[in-house]
Design an enzyme around this catalytic site. Structure first.
Site, mmCIF file in Angstrom:
data_model
loop_
_atom_site.group_PDB
_atom_site.id
_atom_site.type_symbol
_atom_site.label_atom_id
_atom_site.label_comp_id
_atom_site.label_asym_id
_atom_site.label_seq_id
_atom_site.Cartn_x
_atom_site.Cartn_y
_atom_site.Cartn_z
ATOM 1 N N LYS A 182 9.498 1.974 5.706
ATOM 2 C CA LYS A 182 8.144 2.341 5.241
ATOM 3 C C LYS A 182 7.773 3.680 5.676
ATOM 4 C CE LYS A 182 3.567 0.697 6.997
ATOM 5 N NZ LYS A 182 2.788 -0.146 8.064
ATOM 6 N N LYS A 193 -9.591 0.178 9.251
ATOM 7 C CA LYS A 193 -9.306 0.079 10.715
ATOM 8 C C LYS A 193 -10.568 0.503 11.776
ATOM 9 C CE LYS A 193 -4.239 0.348 10.576
ATOM 10 N NZ LYS A 193 -3.841 -0.812 11.178
ATOM 11 N N ASP A 212 2.766 6.227 10.606
ATOM 12 C CA ASP A 212 3.167 4.770 10.162
ATOM 13 C C ASP A 212 4.267 4.827 9.025
ATOM 14 O OD1 ASP A 212 2.688 2.028 10.101
ATOM 15 O OD2 ASP A 212 1.159 2.259 8.494
ATOM 16 N N ASP A 252 -5.196 -3.842 4.832
ATOM 17 C CA ASP A 252 -4.271 -3.227 5.954
ATOM 18 C C ASP A 252 -2.989 -3.670 6.111
ATOM 19 O OD1 ASP A 252 -3.927 -1.526 7.970
ATOM 20 O OD2 ASP A 252 -5.216 -2.686 9.375
ATOM 21 N N ASP A 272 -2.138 5.369 7.521
ATOM 22 C CA ASP A 272 -2.860 4.163 7.232
ATOM 23 C C ASP A 272 -4.132 4.087 7.794
ATOM 24 O OD1 ASP A 272 -3.215 1.251 6.828
ATOM 25 O OD2 ASP A 272 -1.900 0.611 8.223
ATOM 26 N N GLU A 313 -0.575 -3.268 4.363
ATOM 27 C CA GLU A 313 0.013 -2.632 3.058
ATOM 28 C C GLU A 313 1.542 -2.202 3.135
ATOM 29 O OE1 GLU A 313 -1.022 -1.315 5.944
ATOM 30 O OE2 GLU A 313 0.379 0.464 6.257
ATOM 31 N N ARG A 372 4.123 -4.232 4.049
ATOM 32 C CA ARG A 372 4.840 -4.945 3.171
ATOM 33 C C ARG A 372 4.656 -5.054 1.773
ATOM 34 N NH1 ARG A 372 1.579 -9.864 6.292
ATOM 35 N NH2 ARG A 372 1.423 -8.058 7.782
HETATM 36 N N1 BES Z 1 0.618 -0.049 10.517
HETATM 37 C C1 BES Z 1 0.093 -1.239 10.901
HETATM 38 C C2 BES Z 1 0.898 -1.739 12.169
HETATM 39 C C3 BES Z 1 0.877 -1.008 13.297
HETATM 40 C C4 BES Z 1 0.027 -1.276 14.432
HETATM 41 C C5 BES Z 1 1.819 0.117 13.454
HETATM 42 C C6 BES Z 1 -0.007 -0.673 15.569
HETATM 43 C C7 BES Z 1 1.850 0.560 14.712
HETATM 44 C C8 BES Z 1 1.072 0.385 15.721
HETATM 45 C C9 BES Z 1 0.081 -2.160 9.705
HETATM 46 O O1 BES Z 1 0.034 -1.688 8.343
HETATM 47 C C10 BES Z 1 -1.059 -3.129 9.936
HETATM 48 O O2 BES Z 1 -2.358 -2.781 10.010
HETATM 49 N N2 BES Z 1 -0.848 -4.227 10.056
HETATM 50 C C11 BES Z 1 -1.846 -5.557 10.439
HETATM 51 C C12 BES Z 1 -1.521 -6.485 9.678
HETATM 52 C C13 BES Z 1 -2.527 -7.622 9.667
HETATM 53 C C14 BES Z 1 -3.598 -7.164 8.619
HETATM 54 C C15 BES Z 1 -2.187 -8.886 9.010
HETATM 55 C C16 BES Z 1 -1.787 -5.500 11.929
HETATM 56 O O3 BES Z 1 -1.158 -5.525 12.552
HETATM 57 O O4 BES Z 1 -3.014 -5.663 12.281
HETATM 58 ZN ZN ZN Z 2 0.836 0.126 8.248
HETATM 59 ZN ZN ZN Z 3 -2.067 -1.225 8.005
#
Ligand code: BES
Ligand code: ZN
Ligand code: ZN
Length: 498
Positions: free
Chosen positions: A267, A279, A290, A349, A272, A351, A353
């Site tokens: 990734k 966020k 990220d 968010d 992000d 994103e 996947r």
């Molecule tokens: N980049 C984040 C995940 C992340 C969180 C990486 C903390 C490093 C530290 C990812 O893109 C994300 O925002 N995931 C969301 C998914 C949700 C919206 C289903 C999450 O984990 O809250």
């Molecule tokens: Zn992310």
């Molecule tokens: Zn995200």
């Protein structure tokens, strides 16, 4: 201060000079003071009572002796207890803490007396691994990222002399860890670089510059080429940034007969913000990292090429910024990915996947023997495992066992998560083939299940969610200041074991 390190193999006997330090371990002793006395006598520096008292730190079982004249400048003695608290990370962590403490001591050399391997054979797979943990610790302790500080660290020459009987094993591990750690540092630098500098295009340029010189072919698909390849998933996520998205592909093909062809996917979200599902500021702070999965893939390929591993590797890194503007992709959108499958976007968010959908499909088309992906994919994985371990998701028991073992060897630890079919129901969509958002519970697993939709089911595949351990954390000496470069040491161990 930053050391220009040179690590040398040295024979058993010690030949000490001023401006040097000596590191010595005693194992499982309850007579540390007596051991220290005898040891100093054997060196011809008998210790006075007062000196002994002043230099002994009972709490940490450490003895640090500072001399005035003609003797080595510092002598460190550390007691090791081989009890349930001892782990194979001991030396890595110890040296990663020791090296910064040597700054401003005006040393030219550090002599390390390696203890007998036979005492430690229960904790390490072999002698080489045992030595390598020390060498990695020395390197890790020397890592800094001070590019943006006006008060830059000065450099000084410092030679390590590792005293050990088996010179052949030692010399080999010194060479391997010099190369491996330069790749870990390359990966770390990419992750620590702020997003203002490390745009998708810049990430591609740095990968190309670094890898081209060691014979890796790097091809970058720009926005127009992504359109031609119908990579609408990458285009959707990357569409709201002034810095255009791209797909970085890397090909390492050694001249020798290869054992396997492996695709590594990472990734590469260079920033992000969450997109329209924005966020909060506190969560955004870490989001320059990220792209840690992508940086791991680039670092692994650099290490594999430098070490001339007999494995063909294809690297695939979708590089984007998840931002907000008038052309942002929106919750409610349906995106048709390159494979033809449709994705309902319920949360912009989630994103990672989405961009990985196109990348995994591309990787599958290259017909590798296996695919392994690395992604800072979910906060849910960090909730489940903390920052100590990355989540491992796969249906393939062989790959799982091998990866888990490499995790133990390198202390870049993995924990296998459930990955049953049942989770698939949780990401069904009413209007598309799959939804990018499941219910709150089991979020790391449903994210993995989403990815599975885009992998050719005939190809063995594993997904590693490194959102916890990739980002700096206080768990040990070499992870507390900077993002960690997690994954490079893990995968090189895995590739070496093939
Ligand atoms: N980049 C984040 C995940 C992340 C969180 C990486 C903390 C490093 C530290 C990812 O893109 C994300 O925002 N995931 C969301 C998914 C949700 C919206 C289903 C999450 O984990 O809250
Ligand atoms: Zn992310
Ligand atoms: Zn995200």
């Amino acid at each position: 201060m930053y050391f220009n390190l040179k690590i040398n193999a040295a024979k058993d006997e010690l030949n000490l000079k001023p401006d040097s330090a000596l590191v010595k371990f005693f194992i499982d002793t309850d007579k540390l003071e007596k051991n220290v006395d005898e040891f100093f006598l054997s060196l011809n520096y008998p210790l006075g009572k007062v000196q002994k008292k002043n230099f002994m730190d009972k709490k940490s079982d450490e003895f640090a002796y500072y001399s005035q004249t003609n003797e080595p400048s510092v002598i460190f003695v550390k007691k090791i207890k081989l009890d349930k608290h001892f782990s194979s990370d001991f030396f890595r962590n110890y040296f990663a803490g020791l090296v910064p403490s040597l700054k401003k001591k005006n040393l030219k050399a550090v002599h390390v007396v390696v203890p007998l391997f036979s005492e430690f054979k229960n904790y390490f797979e072999n002698e080489g691994q045992f030595l390598q943990t020390m060498l990695e610790g020395i390197h890790l302790g020397n890592y800094t990222f001070d590019h943006y500080k006006s008060d830059k660290e000065t450099t000084a020459e410092l030679s390590f002399f590792i005293h050990y009987t088996d010179q052949r094993v030692l010399k080999n591990r010194i060479e391997v860890s010099d190369k491996l750690m330069s790749a870990v540092f390359f990966s770390r630098d990419l992750v620590n670089e702020p997003a203002v500098t490390l745009t998708p295009t810049e990430l591609a340029a740095r990968a190309k510059k670094e890898l081209a010189k060691i014979g890796v072919k790097v091809t970058v698909f720009n926005k127009a080429e992504l359109k031609k390849k119908k990579m609408n998933a990458i285009l959707a996520v990357g569409g709201a940034s002034d810095n255009p998205p791209c797909l970085i592909t890397m090909h390492y093909k050694p001249n020798v007969k290869t054992k396997k062809k492996i695709a590594l996917v990472g990734k590469g979200v260079c920033y992000d913000s969450g997109g329209l599902s924005l966020k909060p500021t506190s969560s955004m702070l870490e989001m320059k990292a990220d792209m840690a999965g992508g940086a791991a893939v680039i670092g692994i390929i650099k290490a594999a090429a430098m070490l001339k591993l007999p494995i063909e590797i294809i690297g695939v890194v979708p590089a984007v910024e998840n931002m907000v503007n008038g052309s942002s992709y929106k919750p409610g959108d349906v995106v048709i990915a390159a494979s033809g499958k449709s994705i309902e976007v319920k949360d912009t968010d989630a994103e990672g996947r989405i961009v990985l959908a196109d990348a995994l499909h591309y990787a599958s088309q290259q017909k590798p023997d296996e695919i392994i992906d690395f992604a800072t994919l979910t906060g849910a994985c960090v909730v489940a495992l903390g920052e100590i371990a990355a989540g491992l998701f796969t249906q393939n028991d062989q790959i799982a066992d091998d990866l888990l073992n490499s995790g133990k060897q390198t202390f870049e630890r993995l924990w296998r998560m459930p990955f049953w079919r049942d989770y698939n129901d949780m990401i069904k969509s009413e209007i598309a083939d799959v939804s990018n958002l499941g219910p709150r519970w089991g979020g790391a697993i449903t994210a993995g299940k989403f990815l599975e939709h885009f992998v050719d089911e005939k190809i063995p595949w594993a997904h590693i969610d490194l959102a916890g351990p990739a980002i700096k954390h206080k768990l040990n000496n070499y992870t507390e200041k900077y993002d960690t470069g997690f994954g490079v040491r893990l995968m090189i161990d895995y590739l070496l074991s093939i």
